[in-house]
Design a protein around this motif. Structure first.
Motif, PDB file in Angstrom:
ATOM      1  N   VAL A 197      17.059   3.695  36.816  1.00 38.82           N
ATOM      2  CA  VAL A 197      17.952   2.730  37.494  1.00 38.82           C
ATOM      3  C   VAL A 197      17.470   1.302  37.212  1.00 38.82           C
ATOM      4  CG1 VAL A 197      18.905   1.983  39.723  1.00 38.82           C
ATOM      5  CG2 VAL A 197      18.406   4.415  39.326  1.00 38.82           C
ATOM      6  N   PRO A 198      18.327   0.473  36.548  1.00 36.54           N
ATOM      7  CA  PRO A 198      17.910  -0.903  36.290  1.00 36.54           C
ATOM      8  C   PRO A 198      17.701  -1.665  37.602  1.00 36.54           C
ATOM      9  CG  PRO A 198      19.906  -0.333  35.045  1.00 36.54           C
ATOM     10  CD  PRO A 198      19.661   0.771  36.033  1.00 36.54           C
ATOM     11  N   LEU A 199      16.735  -2.581  37.601  1.00 34.84           N
ATOM     12  CA  LEU A 199      16.369  -3.312  38.817  1.00 34.84           C
ATOM     13  C   LEU A 199      17.585  -3.973  39.475  1.00 34.84           C
ATOM     14  CD1 LEU A 199      14.177  -4.440  40.707  1.00 34.84           C
ATOM     15  CD2 LEU A 199      13.877  -6.332  39.097  1.00 34.84           C
ATOM     16  N   GLU A 200      18.403  -4.632  38.644  1.00 34.43           N
ATOM     17  CA  GLU A 200      19.543  -5.368  39.205  1.00 34.43           C
ATOM     18  C   GLU A 200      20.524  -4.418  39.902  1.00 34.43           C
ATOM     19  OE1 GLU A 200      20.556  -8.847  36.704  1.00 34.43           O
ATOM     20  OE2 GLU A 200      22.625  -8.305  37.278  1.00 34.43           O
ATOM     21  N   GLU A 201      20.735  -3.247  39.297  1.00 35.32           N
ATOM     22  CA  GLU A 201      21.653  -2.259  39.903  1.00 35.32           C
ATOM     23  C   GLU A 201      21.095  -1.776  41.253  1.00 35.32           C
ATOM     24  OE1 GLU A 201      22.827   0.914  37.168  1.00 35.32           O
ATOM     25  OE2 GLU A 201      22.895   2.273  38.904  1.00 35.32           O
ATOM     26  N   GLY A 202      19.819  -1.489  41.294  1.00 31.47           N
ATOM     27  CA  GLY A 202      19.186  -1.041  42.543  1.00 31.47           C
ATOM     28  C   GLY A 202      19.260  -2.124  43.604  1.00 31.47           C
ATOM     29  N   LEU A 203      19.010  -3.356  43.193  1.00 30.08           N
ATOM     30  CA  LEU A 203      19.058  -4.463  44.168  1.00 30.08           C
ATOM     31  C   LEU A 203      20.474  -4.617  44.710  1.00 30.08           C
ATOM     32  CD1 LEU A 203      16.747  -7.178  42.536  1.00 30.08           C
ATOM     33  CD2 LEU A 203      16.305  -5.880  44.630  1.00 30.08           C
ATOM     34  N   ASN A 204      21.481  -4.532  43.819  1.00 35.30           N
ATOM     35  CA  ASN A 204      22.868  -4.675  44.287  1.00 35.30           C
ATOM     36  C   ASN A 204      23.236  -3.598  45.303  1.00 35.30           C
ATOM     37  OD1 ASN A 204      23.966  -7.030  43.228  1.00 35.30           O
ATOM     38  ND2 ASN A 204      24.227  -6.077  41.210  1.00 35.30           N
ATOM     39  N   LYS A 205      22.814  -2.360  45.042  1.00 37.87           N
ATOM     40  CA  LYS A 205      23.104  -1.263  45.995  1.00 37.87           C
ATOM     41  C   LYS A 205      22.440  -1.544  47.343  1.00 37.87           C
ATOM     42  CE  LYS A 205      23.723   2.628  42.876  1.00 37.87           C
ATOM     43  NZ  LYS A 205      23.113   3.739  42.183  1.00 37.87           N
ATOM     44  N   THR A 206      21.206  -2.027  47.286  1.00 37.41           N
ATOM     45  CA  THR A 206      20.466  -2.287  48.529  1.00 37.41           C
ATOM     46  C   THR A 206      21.087  -3.467  49.280  1.00 37.41           C
ATOM     47  OG1 THR A 206      18.547  -1.568  47.278  1.00 37.41           O
ATOM     48  CG2 THR A 206      18.103  -2.487  49.437  1.00 37.41           C
ATOM     49  N   ILE A 207      21.511  -4.473  48.547  1.00 38.74           N
ATOM     50  CA  ILE A 207      22.158  -5.636  49.178  1.00 38.74           C
ATOM     51  C   ILE A 207      23.430  -5.183  49.912  1.00 38.74           C
ATOM     52  CG2 ILE A 207      23.439  -7.782  48.677  1.00 38.74           C
ATOM     53  CD1 ILE A 207      21.284  -8.199  46.374  1.00 38.74           C
ATOM     54  N   GLN A 208      24.208  -4.312  49.250  1.00 35.83           N
ATOM     55  CA  GLN A 208      25.442  -3.807  49.892  1.00 35.83           C
ATOM     56  C   GLN A 208      25.115  -3.052  51.173  1.00 35.83           C
ATOM     57  OE1 GLN A 208      27.789  -1.412  47.223  1.00 35.83           O
ATOM     58  NE2 GLN A 208      27.976  -3.124  45.774  1.00 35.83           N
ATOM     59  N   TYR A 209      24.086  -2.232  51.111  1.00 39.66           N
ATOM     60  CA  TYR A 209      23.688  -1.447  52.293  1.00 39.66           C
ATOM     61  C   TYR A 209      23.253  -2.371  53.429  1.00 39.66           C
ATOM     62  CZ  TYR A 209      20.728   1.289  55.380  1.00 39.66           C
ATOM     63  OH  TYR A 209      20.148   1.837  56.502  1.00 39.66           O
ATOM     64  N   PHE A 210      22.408  -3.342  53.113  1.00 36.89           N
ATOM     65  CA  PHE A 210      21.914  -4.270  54.148  1.00 36.89           C
ATOM     66  C   PHE A 210      23.077  -5.058  54.753  1.00 36.89           C
ATOM     67  CE2 PHE A 210      17.100  -5.039  53.833  1.00 36.89           C
ATOM     68  CZ  PHE A 210      16.847  -3.724  53.521  1.00 36.89           C
ATOM     69  N   SER A 211      23.978  -5.440  53.881  1.00 35.48           N
ATOM     70  CA  SER A 211      25.126  -6.229  54.310  1.00 35.48           C
ATOM     71  C   SER A 211      25.964  -5.452  55.329  1.00 35.48           C
ATOM     72  CB  SER A 211      25.922  -6.511  53.038  1.00 35.48           C
ATOM     73  OG  SER A 211      26.804  -7.473  53.230  1.00 35.48           O
ATOM     74  N   LYS A 212      26.220  -4.184  55.044  1.00 31.84           N
ATOM     75  CA  LYS A 212      26.985  -3.327  55.978  1.00 31.84           C
ATOM     76  C   LYS A 212      26.210  -3.138  57.282  1.00 31.84           C
ATOM     77  CE  LYS A 212      30.174  -0.673  53.222  1.00 31.84           C
ATOM     78  NZ  LYS A 212      29.776  -0.024  51.968  1.00 31.84           N
ATOM     79  N   GLU A 213      24.900  -2.888  57.153  1.00 34.26           N
ATOM     80  CA  GLU A 213      24.084  -2.681  58.351  1.00 34.26           C
ATOM     81  C   GLU A 213      24.120  -3.911  59.262  1.00 34.26           C
ATOM     82  OE1 GLU A 213      21.911   0.065  59.525  1.00 34.26           O
ATOM     83  OE2 GLU A 213      23.558   0.872  58.346  1.00 34.26           O
ATOM     84  N   LEU A 214      24.081  -5.085  58.642  1.00 35.81           N
ATOM     85  CA  LEU A 214      24.088  -6.322  59.434  1.00 35.81           C
ATOM     86  C   LEU A 214      25.366  -6.452  60.250  1.00 35.81           C
ATOM     87  CD1 LEU A 214      22.569  -9.127  57.176  1.00 35.81           C
ATOM     88  CD2 LEU A 214      21.671  -8.244  59.327  1.00 35.81           C
ATOM     89  N   GLU A 215      26.467  -5.963  59.689  1.00 37.89           N
ATOM     90  CA  GLU A 215      27.742  -6.039  60.424  1.00 37.89           C
ATOM     91  C   GLU A 215      27.669  -5.234  61.719  1.00 37.89           C
ATOM     92  OE1 GLU A 215      30.840  -4.733  57.815  1.00 37.89           O
ATOM     93  OE2 GLU A 215      30.313  -6.273  56.329  1.00 37.89           O
ATOM     94  N   HIS A 216      26.775  -4.213  61.739  1.00 39.76           N
ATOM     95  CA  HIS A 216      26.679  -3.373  62.940  1.00 39.76           C
ATOM     96  C   HIS A 216      25.720  -3.925  63.992  1.00 39.76           C
ATOM     97  CE1 HIS A 216      27.911  -0.106  59.944  1.00 39.76           C
ATOM     98  NE2 HIS A 216      28.973  -0.480  60.631  1.00 39.76           N
ATOM     99  N   GLN A 217      24.971  -4.949  63.639  1.00 41.65           N
ATOM    100  CA  GLN A 217      24.044  -5.519  64.627  1.00 41.65           C
ATOM    101  C   GLN A 217      24.841  -6.251  65.706  1.00 41.65           C
ATOM    102  OE1 GLN A 217      20.692  -5.031  64.446  1.00 41.65           O
ATOM    103  NE2 GLN A 217      21.248  -3.749  62.696  1.00 41.65           N
ATOM    104  N   ALA A 218      24.388  -6.143  66.956  1.00 42.99           N
ATOM    105  CA  ALA A 218      25.122  -6.736  68.079  1.00 42.99           C
ATOM    106  C   ALA A 218      25.389  -8.226  67.844  1.00 42.99           C
ATOM    107  CB  ALA A 218      24.340  -6.531  69.356  1.00 42.99           C
TER     108      ALA A 218
END
Ligand code: UGA
Length: 223
Positions: free
Chosen positions: A181-202
């Motif tokens: 997995v290229p670094l940039e691809e892994g980072l993009n996936k993680t950024i998307q995940y964090f971004s969604k998680e942040l939407e769930h924070q109170a």
């Protein structure tokens, strides 16, 4: 855990026990606990093999990141992504010239499965040898998030290894494994995940924990 006489057991060894290159050995020499841990791994492993008839595998896991990692564990990738997404300064400890090599979590999982299915009982390094400075990570994450955060230089962390990069020749040769997995691809996936998680924070906020106990004294600087 594997039942008596069946299956195999994977131990996670400390990366600082890998003394094949100087860059991974700094903490090993400096700390007593890092000396005890690899020996304990060997002894416990031998006990399982001899007494329980369970096969033992030993994985040395190098820096890993990815979706579903704990957002607030204080590691560099999670800190930088959270900071960039929230418009907070990206906190670089020291000059940022220290290096790390990060693997994406799915590569690690494939490596562990390959190790479990092999007959290799000695320690195997699992990591991605692509090495970058911490400042490069900060700039890369800032640009992938398209963030206006600035980079803030804080005092360097105590006993911070200046280089860490796995030698994975053994894993390639004996397991036929290497990260894909290229670094940039892994980072993009993680950024998307964090971004969604942040939407769930109170309050839609998640403040990264600084490694306060490890920090040396000094004044922060900005660029
Ligand atoms: O994941 C791992 O394999 C390792 O992660 C950490 O060790 P470290 O390599 O220092 O990983 P990070 O805490 O993510 O730090 C990497 C580098 O970034 C720097 N950093 C970290 C966080 C931050 O906000 N800013 C920053 O510049 C650190 O000082 C260090 O130089 C753990 O302390 C190790 O026990 C573990 O084996």
């Amino acid at each position: 855990m594997a039942a008596s006489g069946t299956g195999s057991l994977v131990f996670i060894d400390d990366v600082t026990a890998d003394r094949s290159s100087k860059m991974n050995s700094e903490v090993y020499r400096a700390t007593h606990s890092a000396h005890i841990q690899p020996n304990a791994t060997k002894l416990i492993g031998r006990r399982f093999t001899v007494q329980e008839g369970v096969e033992v595998r030993v994985a040395r896991i190098f820096n890993t990141f990815g979706s579903r990692m704990h957002m607030n564990d204080g590691r560099v990738v999670s800190n930088f992504i959270l900071q960039a997404l929230q418009g907070e300064p990206l906190t670089v400890y020291g000059s940022g010239s220290q290096t790390r090599a990060f693997q994406y979590v799915s590569d690690l999982v494939n490596g562990l499965v390959a190790l479990m299915n092999s007959n290799v009982s000695s320690p195997v390094n699992l990591g991605n040898p692509e090495e970058h400075t911490i400042l490069e990570f900060a700039q890369m994450i800032k640009s992938l998030v398209v963030s206006r955060s600035h980079i803030q230089f804080l005092p360097e962390a105590q006993d911070d290894p200046q280089r860490r990069r796995p030698d994975i020749r053994k894993a390639k040769m004996l397991l036929g494994w290497e990260p894909v997995v290229p670094l940039e691809e892994g980072l993009n996936k993680t950024i998307q995940y964090f971004s969604k998680e942040l939407e769930h924070q109170a309050n839609n906020q998640y403040i990264p924990k600084p490694k306060a106990a490890r920090m040396k004294k000094g004044r922060p600087r900005h660029n």
